[in-house]
Design a protein around this motif. Structure first.
Motif, PDB file in Angstrom:
ATOM      1  N   LEU A  73       3.457  10.951 -13.781  1.00  0.00           N
ATOM      2  CA  LEU A  73       2.507  10.201 -14.615  1.00  0.00           C
ATOM      3  C   LEU A  73       3.008   8.800 -14.924  1.00  0.00           C
ATOM      4  O   LEU A  73       2.269   7.824 -14.843  1.00  0.00           O
ATOM      5  CB  LEU A  73       2.282  10.960 -15.935  1.00  0.00           C
ATOM      6  CG  LEU A  73       1.241  12.085 -15.874  1.00  0.00           C
ATOM      7  CD1 LEU A  73       1.399  13.012 -17.066  1.00  0.00           C
ATOM      8  CD2 LEU A  73      -0.156  11.484 -15.838  1.00  0.00           C
ATOM      9  N   ASP A  74       4.294   8.711 -15.273  1.00  0.00           N
ATOM     10  CA  ASP A  74       4.850   7.397 -15.636  1.00  0.00           C
ATOM     11  C   ASP A  74       4.792   6.438 -14.461  1.00  0.00           C
ATOM     12  O   ASP A  74       4.499   5.249 -14.625  1.00  0.00           O
ATOM     13  CB  ASP A  74       6.311   7.534 -16.079  1.00  0.00           C
ATOM     14  CG  ASP A  74       6.449   8.327 -17.359  1.00  0.00           C
ATOM     15  OD1 ASP A  74       6.301   9.574 -17.292  1.00  0.00           O
ATOM     16  OD2 ASP A  74       6.683   7.705 -18.415  1.00  0.00           O
ATOM     17  N   LEU A  75       5.090   6.957 -13.266  1.00  0.00           N
ATOM     18  CA  LEU A  75       5.108   6.092 -12.080  1.00  0.00           C
ATOM     19  C   LEU A  75       3.705   5.587 -11.760  1.00  0.00           C
ATOM     20  O   LEU A  75       3.510   4.407 -11.471  1.00  0.00           O
ATOM     21  CB  LEU A  75       5.691   6.847 -10.886  1.00  0.00           C
ATOM     22  CG  LEU A  75       7.207   7.045 -10.967  1.00  0.00           C
ATOM     23  CD1 LEU A  75       7.666   8.160 -10.037  1.00  0.00           C
ATOM     24  CD2 LEU A  75       7.922   5.741 -10.625  1.00  0.00           C
ATOM     25  N   PHE A  76       2.720   6.471 -11.809  1.00  0.00           N
ATOM     26  CA  PHE A  76       1.347   6.033 -11.535  1.00  0.00           C
ATOM     27  C   PHE A  76       0.870   5.057 -12.610  1.00  0.00           C
ATOM     28  O   PHE A  76       0.134   4.107 -12.329  1.00  0.00           O
ATOM     29  CB  PHE A  76       0.409   7.246 -11.414  1.00  0.00           C
ATOM     30  CG  PHE A  76       0.426   7.852 -10.032  1.00  0.00           C
ATOM     31  CD1 PHE A  76      -0.412   7.346  -9.035  1.00  0.00           C
ATOM     32  CD2 PHE A  76       1.287   8.883  -9.707  1.00  0.00           C
ATOM     33  CE1 PHE A  76      -0.383   7.877  -7.751  1.00  0.00           C
ATOM     34  CE2 PHE A  76       1.321   9.418  -8.425  1.00  0.00           C
ATOM     35  CZ  PHE A  76       0.494   8.921  -7.449  1.00  0.00           C
ATOM     36  N   ASP A  77       1.294   5.292 -13.849  1.00  0.00           N
ATOM     37  CA  ASP A  77       0.917   4.393 -14.936  1.00  0.00           C
ATOM     38  C   ASP A  77       1.478   2.993 -14.677  1.00  0.00           C
ATOM     39  O   ASP A  77       0.766   1.993 -14.811  1.00  0.00           O
ATOM     40  CB  ASP A  77       1.442   4.954 -16.261  1.00  0.00           C
ATOM     41  CG  ASP A  77       0.887   4.180 -17.441  1.00  0.00           C
ATOM     42  OD1 ASP A  77      -0.335   4.255 -17.663  1.00  0.00           O
ATOM     43  OD2 ASP A  77       1.671   3.466 -18.110  1.00  0.00           O
TER      44      ASP A  77
ATOM     45  N   ASN B 122      -2.559   2.226  -4.534  1.00  0.00           N
ATOM     46  CA  ASN B 122      -2.271   3.608  -4.180  1.00  0.00           C
ATOM     47  C   ASN B 122      -3.530   4.187  -3.549  1.00  0.00           C
ATOM     48  O   ASN B 122      -4.613   4.141  -4.140  1.00  0.00           O
ATOM     49  CB  ASN B 122      -1.888   4.462  -5.384  1.00  0.00           C
ATOM     50  CG  ASN B 122      -1.738   5.922  -4.975  1.00  0.00           C
ATOM     51  OD1 ASN B 122      -0.949   6.252  -4.105  1.00  0.00           O
ATOM     52  ND2 ASN B 122      -2.536   6.797  -5.567  1.00  0.00           N
ATOM     53  N   VAL B 123      -3.383   4.717  -2.357  1.00  0.00           N
ATOM     54  CA  VAL B 123      -4.493   5.401  -1.704  1.00  0.00           C
ATOM     55  C   VAL B 123      -4.434   6.853  -2.156  1.00  0.00           C
ATOM     56  O   VAL B 123      -3.495   7.585  -1.836  1.00  0.00           O
ATOM     57  CB  VAL B 123      -4.386   5.277  -0.167  1.00  0.00           C
ATOM     58  CG1 VAL B 123      -5.501   6.063   0.503  1.00  0.00           C
ATOM     59  CG2 VAL B 123      -4.427   3.815   0.241  1.00  0.00           C
TER      60      VAL B 123
ATOM     61  N   THR C 248       0.847  -1.192   0.000  1.00  0.00           N
ATOM     62  CA  THR C 248       0.000   0.000   0.000  1.00  0.00           C
ATOM     63  C   THR C 248       0.882   1.241   0.000  1.00  0.00           C
ATOM     64  O   THR C 248       1.824   1.330   0.801  1.00  0.00           O
ATOM     65  CB  THR C 248      -0.873   0.035   1.279  1.00  0.00           C
ATOM     66  OG1 THR C 248      -1.530  -1.224   1.393  1.00  0.00           O
ATOM     67  CG2 THR C 248      -1.901   1.141   1.237  1.00  0.00           C
ATOM     68  N   ILE C 249       0.579   2.182  -0.884  1.00  0.00           N
ATOM     69  CA  ILE C 249       1.266   3.470  -0.816  1.00  0.00           C
ATOM     70  C   ILE C 249       0.206   4.569  -0.798  1.00  0.00           C
ATOM     71  O   ILE C 249      -0.980   4.314  -1.034  1.00  0.00           O
ATOM     72  CB  ILE C 249       2.261   3.688  -1.984  1.00  0.00           C
ATOM     73  CG1 ILE C 249       1.515   3.850  -3.311  1.00  0.00           C
ATOM     74  CG2 ILE C 249       3.267   2.549  -2.074  1.00  0.00           C
ATOM     75  CD1 ILE C 249       2.417   4.366  -4.424  1.00  0.00           C
ATOM     76  N   PHE C 250       0.642   5.761  -0.482  1.00  0.00           N
ATOM     77  CA  PHE C 250      -0.271   6.888  -0.369  1.00  0.00           C
ATOM     78  C   PHE C 250       0.253   7.983  -1.299  1.00  0.00           C
ATOM     79  O   PHE C 250       1.431   8.352  -1.203  1.00  0.00           O
ATOM     80  CB  PHE C 250      -0.327   7.371   1.087  1.00  0.00           C
ATOM     81  CG  PHE C 250      -0.760   6.269   2.023  1.00  0.00           C
ATOM     82  CD1 PHE C 250      -2.102   6.085   2.338  1.00  0.00           C
ATOM     83  CD2 PHE C 250       0.168   5.372   2.542  1.00  0.00           C
ATOM     84  CE1 PHE C 250      -2.505   5.044   3.164  1.00  0.00           C
ATOM     85  CE2 PHE C 250      -0.222   4.331   3.379  1.00  0.00           C
ATOM     86  CZ  PHE C 250      -1.568   4.172   3.694  1.00  0.00           C
ATOM     87  N   GLY C 251      -0.590   8.439  -2.220  1.00  0.00           N
ATOM     88  CA  GLY C 251      -0.035   9.382  -3.189  1.00  0.00           C
ATOM     89  C   GLY C 251      -1.048  10.259  -3.868  1.00  0.00           C
ATOM     90  O   GLY C 251      -2.266  10.159  -3.631  1.00  0.00           O
TER      91      GLY C 251
END
Lengths: 161, 566
Positions: free
Chosen positions: B31-35, B44-45, B21-24
């Protein structure tokens, strides 16, 4: 009391600002600071002179050690050591004082490194007290500019008996 | 092995570190990291403000003991996280904060959403990195996790330029981490252990003063064993609450500014103070010159800078608390001259004196009929949760009443911003705790002031089905500041009255949560029962005695024995 602390650091961008940030953030005093690469290009050596009670100096060395990029901290004052500083002085040297300035430089084993019609630039190395002495003597004649490097220091080799 | 993008490598590295779990909060630079995260099993919370992301990761870390992870975008995303990072830094909480950065060619050009976050966070992280070569990406991340969780834990920030995480690389094999300039001392020096133990055997009035280090190092068991083997009374700092069971006889509760009469008197009278994982903070010591003047001090801490920083220490022990306490326990177990029964007998006068202090001035408040006293709310929460809930707090009176009246029996059950004192911490931290333990009761004890500092996170709680219970002790004041104004500023309540406060019950409804209100004492218990029975986000609005104060209180700059009592 004056303390000279020698710090080996990773030679990477931003490391110096970690050290100076630590001093300013915690209200420690920096009297002089000098830093350059060592034989290992990945490591630099920083010499910092600070003033404070022993407890403050103890905190400084501990805090420096805590920085991830700091490799080694040595309090030089604990040991027998050699310290040197270099100064560049531009001194007024008009007809009446030219000879006097040269005599003083000679006595202090300094060097004239630049000459003009009205001034000499002088290079001198020595302990902080020697640098202070020449400054005191030349001040009445007229020091136009002064640049000091800050102290670097090295413990003397351990003597075998 | 084929090449993958930097972003995919970051995600793989997070998985390798066991992150689930990460929080972001997304943005252009990440964008690339979330993709890449979308293709993984990592949740991702999505918070509503980056400060919330870091506090939530912090709450997650405090209750689990694992490294909390936050992912923020460049510029304002990163700067919004700074308060959260500083909060974690002051309380030594292991976090890895990943921030996006503008592409490398633009760094230093005042690019859109560019900020020197490594420069900004240098004094409030344990360490930080700007990754500038793609081959350093994964080794740096691994170092970040290693530094965050080992030694005295803390937040580590890694700044990731956008073009770098888009570059392809071969994922490097995991190799043991060796940082020549970072070698915490984990094991105590046996000579110091022996010296400390022999000194303890001679002490007539010993006190264990324990802090957050005992919780961070998971050494409650070792501490409890030592305290009970030697019959030494225990006082805990705010960060240390729960490291020794608060309901046990040897517990004297919290010490310091709002500590118990017993704890502060005991420290003042003690002839041997054994500090474990505590740092002699000013809120603990009061006037330094009058702190524990009769005592020799043993100090166990993994961070040498904590030792002899504020108070001179007679026997320093640099080590992980767990190892040091275990070594002391072992020493007493094998020392033939030590007999637990004799020790208990020897300390009897001291323990009697301590129980006399507690009998004379227990933690107390004046109950006056129908008006709700905040302490009663906390006591009722304790009673109805059986002391099993995870309690987070905001900062101020709510925090101190929670610390005083929710008797903590277990470590990692009390989540509070101790060092930085960050209002707005409790709600996002509760979300982090609830994400870690979906089936446990998590209560944020709040004030009507602090809850408004990160109230937007109610939406996060709702989105991720976190049934957090928010208990607002609503007095219409910024209560702790008001209390100082009452006592030290002639009751001039400068800017501490909040004349406009939302209707928290209606607000709860607006967020899809349940809103409950109690205005009289008799309504408190039914409201709490209903909240605990509700499997939804709940806000409880307790209209409490407006000018209730937190007592005991040591006025700033005074000795701890100069307490103002109820």
């Amino acid at each position: 009391m004056k303390h000279t602390i020698s710090v080996l650091l990773q030679n990477k961008p931003g490391v110096l600002s970690r050290v100076t940030g630590l001093f300013s953030g915690r209200g420690f005093n920096i009297e002089s600071l000098c830093v350059a690469e060592t034989l290992d290009p990945n490591v630099s050596c920083l010499t910092v002179v600070s003033r404070g009670e022993d407890t403050i100096i103890e905190q400084i060395t501990k805090q420096l050690n805590k920085l991830i990029d700091v490799i080694k901290v040595t309090e030089i004052n604990d040991k027998d050591f050699v310290e040197r500083e270099m100064v560049l002085l531009r001194v007024k040297a008009e007809a009446a004082t030219r000879a006097e300035v040269l005599r003083v430089v000679d006595i202090f084993r300094g060097k004239v490194v630049d000459v003009s019609a009205k001034s000499y630039a002088i290079e001198l190395t020595g302990s902080a007290s020697k640098i202070q002495a020449i400054i005191d003597i030349l001040r009445p004649i007229g020091i136009k500019e002064i640049i000091r490097t800050g102290i670097i220091a090295m413990p003397r080799a351990t003597k075998t008996k | 092995m084929g090449k993958i993008t930097g972003s995919q490598a970051v995600v793989r590295c997070l998985q390798e570190e066991g992150v689930k779990t990460i929080f972001g909060y997304p943005g252009g630079a990440v964008l690339d990291l979330f993709d890449a995260l979308m293709d993984s099993d990592i949740t991702n919370v999505l918070v509503r403000h980056e400060q919330g992301a870091v506090h939530a990761a912090d709450g997650f870390a405090r209750v689990t003991g694992e490294v909390g992870v936050a992912l923020l975008t460049s510029g304002p995303g990163a700067t919004n996280g700074v308060t959260g990072i500083a909060t974690a830094h002051m309380d030594s909480i292991p976090l890895v904060i990943l921030t996006g950065q503008v592409p490398r060619p633009l760094i230093g050009n005042d690019a859109f959403q560019e900020v020197d976050i490594v420069g900004i966070t240098r004094p409030c992280t344990k360490h930080n990195y700007l990754v500038s070569n793609v081959e350093d990406l994964i080794p740096t991340l691994r170092k970040a996790f290693h530094i965050a969780r080992t030694g005295r834990p803390g937040p580590v920030l890694v700044d990731l330029p956008k073009d770098l995480v888009a570059t392809k690389l071969i994922y490097p094999e995991k190799t043991p981490i060796h940082l020549s300039s970072y070698q915490p001392t984990f094991y105590p020096h046996p000579v110091q252990i022996e010296k400390a133990c022999r000194r303890i055997m001679k002490a007539a009035k010993p006190v264990l003063y324990v802090g957050g280090g005992v919780i961070l190092s998971n050494s409650s068991k070792e501490l409890t064993e030592l305290a009970e083997k030697l019959s030494i009374p225990v006082t805990m700092t705010l960060m240390g609450l729960g490291s020794y069971p608060g309901s046990q006889k040897l517990s004297m509760g919290m010490l310091g500014m709002h500590g118990t009469y017993t704890a502060n008197m005991a420290v003042a009278e003690s002839d041997l103070l054994i500090a474990v994982g505590a740092r002699f903070d000013d809120r603990v010591t009061g006037k330094l010159a009058d702190f524990a003047t009769k005592a020799d001090i043993i100090h166990i801490d993994i961070d040498p800078t904590s030792i002899s920083k504020n108070v001179r220490v007679d026997i320093p022990i640099v080590a992980d608390c767990k190892n040091a306490l275990a070594a002391m326990n072992k020493w007493f177990d094998t020392e033939s001259s030590f007999k637990p029964a004799e020790q208990g007998e020897r300390l009897k006068p001291w323990l009697t004196l301590i129980s006399e202090w507690t009998a004379k001035h227990p933690l107390a408040y004046k109950d006056n009929g129908t008006i709700i006293k905040p302490q009663y709310v906390i006591e009722t929460l304790h009673q109805l949760t059986g002391g099993q809930a995870i309690i987070t707090t905001e900062v101020g009176q709510n925090q101190m009443w929670a610390a005083q009246f929710y008797t903590f029996d277990y470590p990692r059950h009390f989540v509070t911003s101790g060092g930085l004192g960050t209002m707005g911490f409790g709600l996002p931290a509760a979300i982090g705790a609830q994400m870690a333990f979906p089936n446990r009761t998590v209560i944020d004890i709040a004030g009507d002031g602090s809850i408004q500092m990160n109230i937007q996170e109610l939406a996060t709680a709702k989105q991720y089905s976190c049934p957090v219970k928010v208990a607002i002790l609503n007095n219409g004041y910024l209560g702790m500041v008001r209390q100082w104004q009452e006592l030290f500023y002639c009751k001039r309540y400068a800017s501490t009255t909040m004349d406009v406060v939302p209707d928290f019950v209606e607000l709860a409804k607006a967020y899809g949560a349940v809103g409950l209100r109690a205005t009289t004492k008799s309504e408190v218990e039914p409201v709490i029962r209903e909240a605990l029975a509700t499997n939804n986000l709940v806000i409880m609005d307790f209209k409490i005695e407006r000018e209730e104060g937190v007592y005991p209180m040591v006025p700033a700059g005074k000795a701890n024995t100069e307490m103002l009592l109820v």
